[in-house]
Design a protein around this motif. Structure first.
Motif, PDB file in Angstrom:
ATOM      1  N   THR A  25       0.833  -1.207   0.000  1.00  0.00           N
ATOM      2  CA  THR A  25       0.000   0.000   0.000  1.00  0.00           C
ATOM      3  C   THR A  25       0.866   1.256   0.000  1.00  0.00           C
ATOM      4  N   GLU A  26       1.918   1.252   0.802  1.00  0.00           N
ATOM      5  CA  GLU A  26       2.820   2.402   0.873  1.00  0.00           C
ATOM      6  C   GLU A  26       3.516   2.629  -0.462  1.00  0.00           C
ATOM      7  N   CYS A  27       3.966   1.560  -1.097  1.00  0.00           N
ATOM      8  CA  CYS A  27       4.605   1.688  -2.415  1.00  0.00           C
ATOM      9  C   CYS A  27       3.636   2.265  -3.446  1.00  0.00           C
ATOM     10  N   LEU A  28       2.401   1.797  -3.419  1.00  0.00           N
ATOM     11  CA  LEU A  28       1.398   2.326  -4.349  1.00  0.00           C
ATOM     12  C   LEU A  28       1.168   3.818  -4.110  1.00  0.00           C
ATOM     13  N   GLU A  29       1.093   4.211  -2.858  1.00  0.00           N
ATOM     14  CA  GLU A  29       0.880   5.623  -2.521  1.00  0.00           C
ATOM     15  C   GLU A  29       2.061   6.479  -2.989  1.00  0.00           C
ATOM     16  N   ILE A  30       3.262   6.002  -2.754  1.00  0.00           N
ATOM     17  CA  ILE A  30       4.455   6.736  -3.180  1.00  0.00           C
ATOM     18  C   ILE A  30       4.473   6.878  -4.701  1.00  0.00           C
ATOM     19  N   THR A  31       4.140   5.796  -5.408  1.00  0.00           N
ATOM     20  CA  THR A  31       4.097   5.836  -6.865  1.00  0.00           C
ATOM     21  C   THR A  31       3.105   6.883  -7.360  1.00  0.00           C
ATOM     22  N   LYS A  32       1.929   6.918  -6.746  1.00  0.00           N
ATOM     23  CA  LYS A  32       0.916   7.909  -7.134  1.00  0.00           C
ATOM     24  C   LYS A  32       1.408   9.330  -6.865  1.00  0.00           C
ATOM     25  N   GLU A  33       2.028   9.539  -5.716  1.00  0.00           N
ATOM     26  CA  GLU A  33       2.519  10.871  -5.374  1.00  0.00           C
ATOM     27  C   GLU A  33       3.626  11.325  -6.322  1.00  0.00           C
ATOM     28  N   ILE A  34       4.534  10.423  -6.667  1.00  0.00           N
ATOM     29  CA  ILE A  34       5.587  10.766  -7.627  1.00  0.00           C
ATOM     30  C   ILE A  34       4.954  11.134  -8.964  1.00  0.00           C
ATOM     31  N   TYR A  35       3.986  10.338  -9.409  1.00  0.00           N
ATOM     32  CA  TYR A  35       3.310  10.606 -10.681  1.00  0.00           C
ATOM     33  C   TYR A  35       2.649  11.984 -10.680  1.00  0.00           C
ATOM     34  N   HIS A  36       1.925  12.303  -9.623  1.00  0.00           N
ATOM     35  CA  HIS A  36       1.251  13.603  -9.553  1.00  0.00           C
ATOM     36  C   HIS A  36       2.260  14.751  -9.492  1.00  0.00           C
TER      37      HIS A  36
END
Length: 73
Positions: free
Chosen positions: A49-60
């Protein structure tokens, strides 16, 4: 941090894409560990879950920087 000292959003964005890819590699290793039963749900789920959140934040953040680079021209 890598890429932030180059003085241009273009270079910084390039390194952010690399960072996003590295996060995907971590997730892949988590799935491998999970499938080999080296980690359990209790460890896997929050890390995934943390990795997914980090990926989304980097993308944004990338999209924000790309837009501000376009607006600056």
């Amino acid at each position: 941090a890598e890429g932030s000292e180059y003085g241009s959003n273009k270079q910084f964005i390039r390194f952010l894409w690399i960072s996003k890819g590295s996060c995907a590699e971590v997730r892949n290793m988590l799935f491998v560990l999970y499938s080999l039963e080296k980690i359990n749900d209790e460890i896997f789920n929050p890390l995934n879950t943390e990795c997914l959140e980090i990926t989304k934040e980097i993308y944004h953040f990338i999209k924000y920087l790309e837009k501000s680079t376009l607006d600056a021209k």
